[in-house]
Design an enzyme around this catalytic site. Structure first.
Site, PDB file in Angstrom:
ATOM      1  N   ASP A 120      -7.120   1.026   8.306  1.00 19.93           N
ATOM      2  CA  ASP A 120      -5.854   1.720   8.549  1.00 19.93           C
ATOM      3  C   ASP A 120      -6.129   3.213   8.704  1.00 19.93           C
ATOM      4  O   ASP A 120      -7.289   3.650   8.653  1.00 19.93           O
ATOM      5  CB  ASP A 120      -4.836   1.456   7.435  1.00 19.93           C
TER       6      ASP A 120
ATOM      7  N   ASP B 242       0.837  -1.193   0.000  1.00 16.33           N
ATOM      8  CA  ASP B 242       0.000   0.000   0.000  1.00 16.33           C
ATOM      9  C   ASP B 242       0.873   1.244   0.000  1.00 16.33           C
ATOM     10  O   ASP B 242       2.002   1.225   0.526  1.00 16.33           O
ATOM     11  CB  ASP B 242      -0.917   0.011   1.232  1.00 16.33           C
TER      12      ASP B 242
ATOM     13  N   ARG C  88      -3.675  -5.169   8.104  1.00 14.57           N
ATOM     14  CA  ARG C  88      -4.797  -4.280   8.464  1.00 14.57           C
ATOM     15  C   ARG C  88      -5.907  -5.069   9.153  1.00 14.57           C
ATOM     16  O   ARG C  88      -6.489  -4.618  10.140  1.00 14.57           O
ATOM     17  CB  ARG C  88      -5.365  -3.606   7.203  1.00 14.57           C
TER      18      ARG C  88
ATOM     19  N   TYR D 107       6.717  -8.055   9.007  1.00 14.04           N
ATOM     20  CA  TYR D 107       6.389  -6.639   9.153  1.00 14.04           C
ATOM     21  C   TYR D 107       6.614  -6.171  10.584  1.00 14.04           C
ATOM     22  O   TYR D 107       6.538  -6.951  11.536  1.00 14.04           O
ATOM     23  CB  TYR D 107       4.916  -6.396   8.818  1.00 14.04           C
TER      24      TYR D 107
END
Length: 322
Positions: A82, A41, A176, A68
């Site tokens: 988000d 993203d 998310r 992540y």
């Protein structure tokens, strides 16, 4: 000049799409055949592997998890899960200890069912979910199985309501969604405030470089280093070609006569191949395996030259029935 072949791992900056990075490298190297191995993203930073030249054909053979580091904000829910979306509900987060949170996170470790965000690229009857969501359409997405290999709580701020977490997960996992579901489990809602990818398949942060600045011309020394793809495919078995004649035959899809075949087969343990696997194969077995691989290599090369996908070429030639 020899065409570049391999991978460039970009440390993607915030604000750019993955396709923006691809377009920049197309200008840097002066070729169109460049593609990324998975979208990040725009707000997400970190490891973005980009295949250069014919290495784009290797993307489908990449294996491994993704990792992540992110911040989950408690106390609010957004329509995108988000911070880019609109807040649709707010609720004070509870007084909770780090140990309590870590215990709660056990619900999200291992194989779990996860519902993708409504603003996602999931297909619904031929249309992307995010397109339907932008039009205000109501729909429900089917939860899918994902695997959370690691979910570590690095820190918890009671004052800010922020969780800092490390995640290692299977491909297709939405961080998310993980943030949203953790917030729901705590009882106050939550969304992903920030995210950085630290690993994708076998590509890690140490492989990554800054995206070259915009320019009309790039000197050779300004171009990022193209990494040899071999180092990222240790999970694949290999067969050693020992002569120029064999290499030419391999590239052309022609039959190759092999001697001492077993000794030249390197079976990958990552593919759960046992050490004694080669002992169970005869020279004839190995030869047949290699001929099949060479055949499909030939199909790929011819299809590429015709601008077709291999499946389309096979359909047109009727090879599926042979």
């Amino acid at each position: 000049m020899e065409k570049p072949f391999g991978f460039v791992v970009i440390d993607k900056p915030s604000g750019l799409t993955s396709h923006d990075c691809v377009n920049r490298l197309r200008k840097v190297f002066g070729i169109k055949k460049i593609g990324h191995s998975g979208t990040l993203d725009p707000a997400v930073t970190g490891v973005l592997p980009i295949a250069i030249g014919d290495a784009t054909r290797l993307i489908s053979y990449l294996q491994g998890s993704k990792a992540y580091t992110g911040i989950i904000q408690l106390g609010a829910t957004t329509n995108t899960d988000d911070m880019q979306g609109e807040i649709i509900e707010s609720k004070a987060w509870p007084l909770i200890t780090q140990n309590d949170i870590n215990y709660l996170l056990e619900n999200f470790r291992g194989e779990i069912l996860q519902k993708p965000p409504i603003f996602s690229s999931v297909h619904i009857k031929g249309e992307r979910a995010y397109k339907k969501a932008r039009k205000g359409e109501k729909f429900d997405l089917i939860p899918k199985k994902v695997t959370i290999n690691k979910l570590n709580l690095i820190s918890w701020s009671q004052n800010k309501g922020e969780l800092l977490v490390d995640v290692d997960c299977s491909t297709g996992t939405y961080i998310r969604s993980l943030a949203r579901d953790i917030g729901d489990k705590i009882g106050c809602g939550g969304y992903l405030k920030s995210l950085r990818r630290t690993k994708a398949y076998n590509f890690i942060e140490n492989h990554s470089v800054k995206l070259p600045e915009k320019s009309d011309f790039y000197q050779e020394e300004d171009k990022p280093k193209v990494l040899n793809p071999n180092i990222f495919f240790k999970h694949l078995s290999s067969f050693e070609l020992i002569s120029e004649e064999e290499i030419i035959s391999w590239r052309s899809g022609r039959k190759i006569s092999f001697q001492n075949n077993v000794k030249r087969l390197k079976a990958s343990k990552n593919n759960e191949v046992e050490d004694n696997f080669k002992d169970d194969l005869s020279d004839k077995d190995i030869s047949q395996i290699v001929q099949i691989i060479a055949y499909f290599n030939y199909i790929n090369r011819v299809a590429d030259g015709l601008g077709l996908e291999p499946e389309e070429f096979i359909d047109k030639k009727g090879y599926k029935n042979k």
